[in-house]
Design a protein around this motif. Structure first.
Motif, PDB file in Angstrom:
ATOM      1  N   VAL A 151       0.839  -1.196   0.000  1.00  0.00           N
ATOM      2  CA  VAL A 151       0.000   0.000   0.000  1.00  0.00           C
ATOM      3  C   VAL A 151       0.880   1.254   0.000  1.00  0.00           C
ATOM      4  O   VAL A 151       0.638   2.200  -0.744  1.00  0.00           O
ATOM      5  N   VAL A 152       1.927   1.243   0.807  1.00  0.00           N
ATOM      6  CA  VAL A 152       2.860   2.379   0.865  1.00  0.00           C
ATOM      7  C   VAL A 152       3.491   2.597  -0.504  1.00  0.00           C
ATOM      8  O   VAL A 152       3.544   3.730  -1.004  1.00  0.00           O
ATOM      9  N   GLU A 153       3.952   1.541  -1.130  1.00  0.00           N
ATOM     10  CA  GLU A 153       4.581   1.675  -2.453  1.00  0.00           C
ATOM     11  C   GLU A 153       3.571   2.114  -3.508  1.00  0.00           C
ATOM     12  O   GLU A 153       3.895   2.901  -4.396  1.00  0.00           O
ATOM     13  N   ASN A 154       2.342   1.623  -3.432  1.00  0.00           N
ATOM     14  CA  ASN A 154       1.300   2.055  -4.370  1.00  0.00           C
ATOM     15  C   ASN A 154       1.012   3.548  -4.215  1.00  0.00           C
ATOM     16  O   ASN A 154       0.827   4.256  -5.207  1.00  0.00           O
ATOM     17  N   LEU A 155       0.955   4.025  -2.976  1.00  0.00           N
ATOM     18  CA  LEU A 155       0.714   5.456  -2.739  1.00  0.00           C
ATOM     19  C   LEU A 155       1.876   6.299  -3.265  1.00  0.00           C
ATOM     20  O   LEU A 155       1.659   7.337  -3.905  1.00  0.00           O
ATOM     21  N   ARG A 156       3.091   5.862  -3.021  1.00  0.00           N
ATOM     22  CA  ARG A 156       4.258   6.610  -3.526  1.00  0.00           C
ATOM     23  C   ARG A 156       4.261   6.646  -5.056  1.00  0.00           C
ATOM     24  O   ARG A 156       4.547   7.671  -5.664  1.00  0.00           O
ATOM     25  N   ALA A 157       3.920   5.532  -5.688  1.00  0.00           N
ATOM     26  CA  ALA A 157       3.856   5.486  -7.153  1.00  0.00           C
ATOM     27  C   ALA A 157       2.738   6.377  -7.683  1.00  0.00           C
ATOM     28  O   ALA A 157       2.914   7.078  -8.682  1.00  0.00           O
ATOM     29  N   ALA A 158       1.582   6.371  -7.014  1.00  0.00           N
ATOM     30  CA  ALA A 158       0.457   7.210  -7.451  1.00  0.00           C
ATOM     31  C   ALA A 158       0.827   8.689  -7.384  1.00  0.00           C
ATOM     32  O   ALA A 158       0.443   9.472  -8.262  1.00  0.00           O
ATOM     33  N   ILE A 159       1.567   9.081  -6.373  1.00  0.00           N
ATOM     34  CA  ILE A 159       2.019  10.469  -6.257  1.00  0.00           C
ATOM     35  C   ILE A 159       3.035  10.784  -7.352  1.00  0.00           C
ATOM     36  O   ILE A 159       2.932  11.788  -8.041  1.00  0.00           O
ATOM     37  N   ARG A 160       4.008   9.927  -7.510  1.00  0.00           N
ATOM     38  CA  ARG A 160       5.054  10.134  -8.525  1.00  0.00           C
ATOM     39  C   ARG A 160       4.453  10.222  -9.926  1.00  0.00           C
ATOM     40  O   ARG A 160       4.852  11.042 -10.736  1.00  0.00           O
ATOM     41  N   GLU A 161       3.456   9.386 -10.204  1.00  0.00           N
ATOM     42  CA  GLU A 161       2.844   9.311 -11.532  1.00  0.00           C
ATOM     43  C   GLU A 161       1.588  10.178 -11.655  1.00  0.00           C
ATOM     44  O   GLU A 161       0.975  10.199 -12.714  1.00  0.00           O
ATOM     45  N   LEU A 162       1.214  10.847 -10.569  1.00  0.00           N
ATOM     46  CA  LEU A 162      -0.030  11.637 -10.534  1.00  0.00           C
ATOM     47  C   LEU A 162      -1.211  10.802 -11.010  1.00  0.00           C
ATOM     48  O   LEU A 162      -1.988  11.205 -11.860  1.00  0.00           O
ATOM     49  N   ASN A 163      -1.363   9.634 -10.418  1.00  0.00           N
ATOM     50  CA  ASN A 163      -2.401   8.703 -10.822  1.00  0.00           C
ATOM     51  C   ASN A 163      -3.513   8.682  -9.759  1.00  0.00           C
ATOM     52  O   ASN A 163      -3.408   8.011  -8.732  1.00  0.00           O
ATOM     53  N   ALA A 164      -4.560   9.447 -10.016  1.00  0.00           N
ATOM     54  CA  ALA A 164      -5.660   9.589  -9.052  1.00  0.00           C
ATOM     55  C   ALA A 164      -6.395   8.266  -8.831  1.00  0.00           C
ATOM     56  O   ALA A 164      -6.830   7.982  -7.710  1.00  0.00           O
ATOM     57  N   ALA A 165      -6.541   7.470  -9.861  1.00  0.00           N
ATOM     58  CA  ALA A 165      -7.252   6.195  -9.711  1.00  0.00           C
ATOM     59  C   ALA A 165      -6.512   5.265  -8.754  1.00  0.00           C
ATOM     60  O   ALA A 165      -7.118   4.655  -7.871  1.00  0.00           O
ATOM     61  N   ASN A 166      -5.205   5.155  -8.904  1.00  0.00           N
ATOM     62  CA  ASN A 166      -4.436   4.273  -8.031  1.00  0.00           C
ATOM     63  C   ASN A 166      -4.317   4.835  -6.616  1.00  0.00           C
ATOM     64  O   ASN A 166      -4.258   4.078  -5.650  1.00  0.00           O
ATOM     65  N   TYR A 167      -4.284   6.146  -6.489  1.00  0.00           N
ATOM     66  CA  TYR A 167      -4.286   6.778  -5.173  1.00  0.00           C
ATOM     67  C   TYR A 167      -5.573   6.393  -4.445  1.00  0.00           C
ATOM     68  O   TYR A 167      -5.547   5.934  -3.303  1.00  0.00           O
ATOM     69  N   ARG A 168      -6.695   6.558  -5.123  1.00  0.00           N
ATOM     70  CA  ARG A 168      -8.002   6.242  -4.557  1.00  0.00           C
ATOM     71  C   ARG A 168      -8.101   4.758  -4.177  1.00  0.00           C
ATOM     72  O   ARG A 168      -8.663   4.408  -3.144  1.00  0.00           O
ATOM     73  N   ARG A 169      -7.542   3.892  -4.997  1.00  0.00           N
ATOM     74  CA  ARG A 169      -7.589   2.449  -4.733  1.00  0.00           C
ATOM     75  C   ARG A 169      -6.825   2.062  -3.469  1.00  0.00           C
ATOM     76  O   ARG A 169      -7.066   1.001  -2.898  1.00  0.00           O
ATOM     77  N   SER A 170      -5.910   2.924  -3.040  1.00  0.00           N
ATOM     78  CA  SER A 170      -5.095   2.641  -1.856  1.00  0.00           C
ATOM     79  C   SER A 170      -5.767   3.051  -0.556  1.00  0.00           C
ATOM     80  O   SER A 170      -5.263   2.746   0.525  1.00  0.00           O
ATOM     81  N   LEU A 171      -6.884   3.771  -0.656  1.00  0.00           N
ATOM     82  CA  LEU A 171      -7.562   4.304   0.523  1.00  0.00           C
ATOM     83  C   LEU A 171      -8.739   3.428   0.924  1.00  0.00           C
ATOM     84  O   LEU A 171      -9.494   2.972   0.073  1.00  0.00           O
ATOM     85  N   ASP A 172      -8.907   3.248   2.215  1.00  0.00           N
ATOM     86  CA  ASP A 172     -10.080   2.572   2.734  1.00  0.00           C
ATOM     87  C   ASP A 172     -11.283   3.498   2.552  1.00  0.00           C
ATOM     88  O   ASP A 172     -11.154   4.723   2.661  1.00  0.00           O
ATOM     89  N   ALA A 173     -12.430   2.939   2.285  1.00  0.00           N
ATOM     90  CA  ALA A 173     -13.638   3.751   2.065  1.00  0.00           C
ATOM     91  C   ALA A 173     -14.000   4.580   3.292  1.00  0.00           C
ATOM     92  O   ALA A 173     -14.626   5.630   3.176  1.00  0.00           O
ATOM     93  N   SER A 174     -13.591   4.141   4.462  1.00  0.00           N
ATOM     94  CA  SER A 174     -13.891   4.891   5.690  1.00  0.00           C
ATOM     95  C   SER A 174     -12.646   5.583   6.250  1.00  0.00           C
ATOM     96  O   SER A 174     -12.467   5.662   7.465  1.00  0.00           O
TER      97      SER A 174
END
Length: 186
Positions: A43-66
């Motif tokens: 999850v940490v690596e996915n968030l870092r990649a989403a930030i680096r790549e400015l990928n909103a979909a993958n950022y959102r996928r890393s977050l819990d709905a609550s």
């Protein structure tokens, strides 16, 4: 007559490119770097990649709905009403807006230092100092942010992990991640 129609049909099919393989097309959209979050550190690596790549979909996928977010004390004191109902929807909105502003720039990234972790059966806590760089071009919002974060990443019943609780802490008077969220979340 039937023979002529069949022969004519075969000639028409032979003349067109209907059965010729075509060049593959580029995929629609950008998938970016994403790994199935079967462990908390993914999850940490996915968030870092989403930030680096400015990928909103993958950022959102890393977050819990609550998702629960606790801003820095400075940011909360500045605008308590903004943070009163901050959750995954507001997190997604701020990040998507920021991505649009930063899309034409490069050099985004999240650096984590002084990392301490605690791993349980279904809960992982990471406490780290961070430097976040998002070059977005808006003068009123800082593009280099520093602070401490505490991420609580939990495992769902499906076995997948997601960021469920996030606390941001300022370091002296340096702008923190909360300031970036406030700037793009209004």
């Amino acid at each position: 007559m039937v023979r002529r129609c069949v022969l004519l049909s075969l000639l028409i099919f032979a003349a067109c490119d209907l059965f010729v393989p075509r060049m593959p097309e580029d995929p629609v959209g950008q998938a970016g770097t994403w790994n199935q979050p079967v462990a908390a550190d993914v999850v940490v690596e996915n968030l870092r990649a989403a930030i680096r790549e400015l990928n909103a979909a993958n950022y959102r996928r890393s977050l819990d709905a609550s998702l629960v977010f606790k801003p820095s004390a400075v940011a909360e004191a500045r605008d308590p009403s903004l943070w009163a109902s901050w959750g995954s929807a507001q997190e997604n909105s701020y990040f998507t807006t920021m991505v649009e502003a930063a899309r034409d720039q490069v050099g985004h990234g999240l650096r984590l230092e002084d990392v301490a972790t605690e791993l349980g059966d279904t809960r992982y806590v990471m406490d780290a100092q961070y430097v976040l760089i998002v070059l977005h071009g808006r003068e009123s919002i800082p593009d280099t942010l520093q602070g401490r974060l505490i991420w609580e990443i939990t495992q769902s019943r499906t076995g997948l992990w997601a960021l469920s609780r996030w606390t941001d802490q300022s370091i002296s008077s340096v702008p923190s991640w909360s300031d970036l969220k406030a700037g793009f979340g209004k």
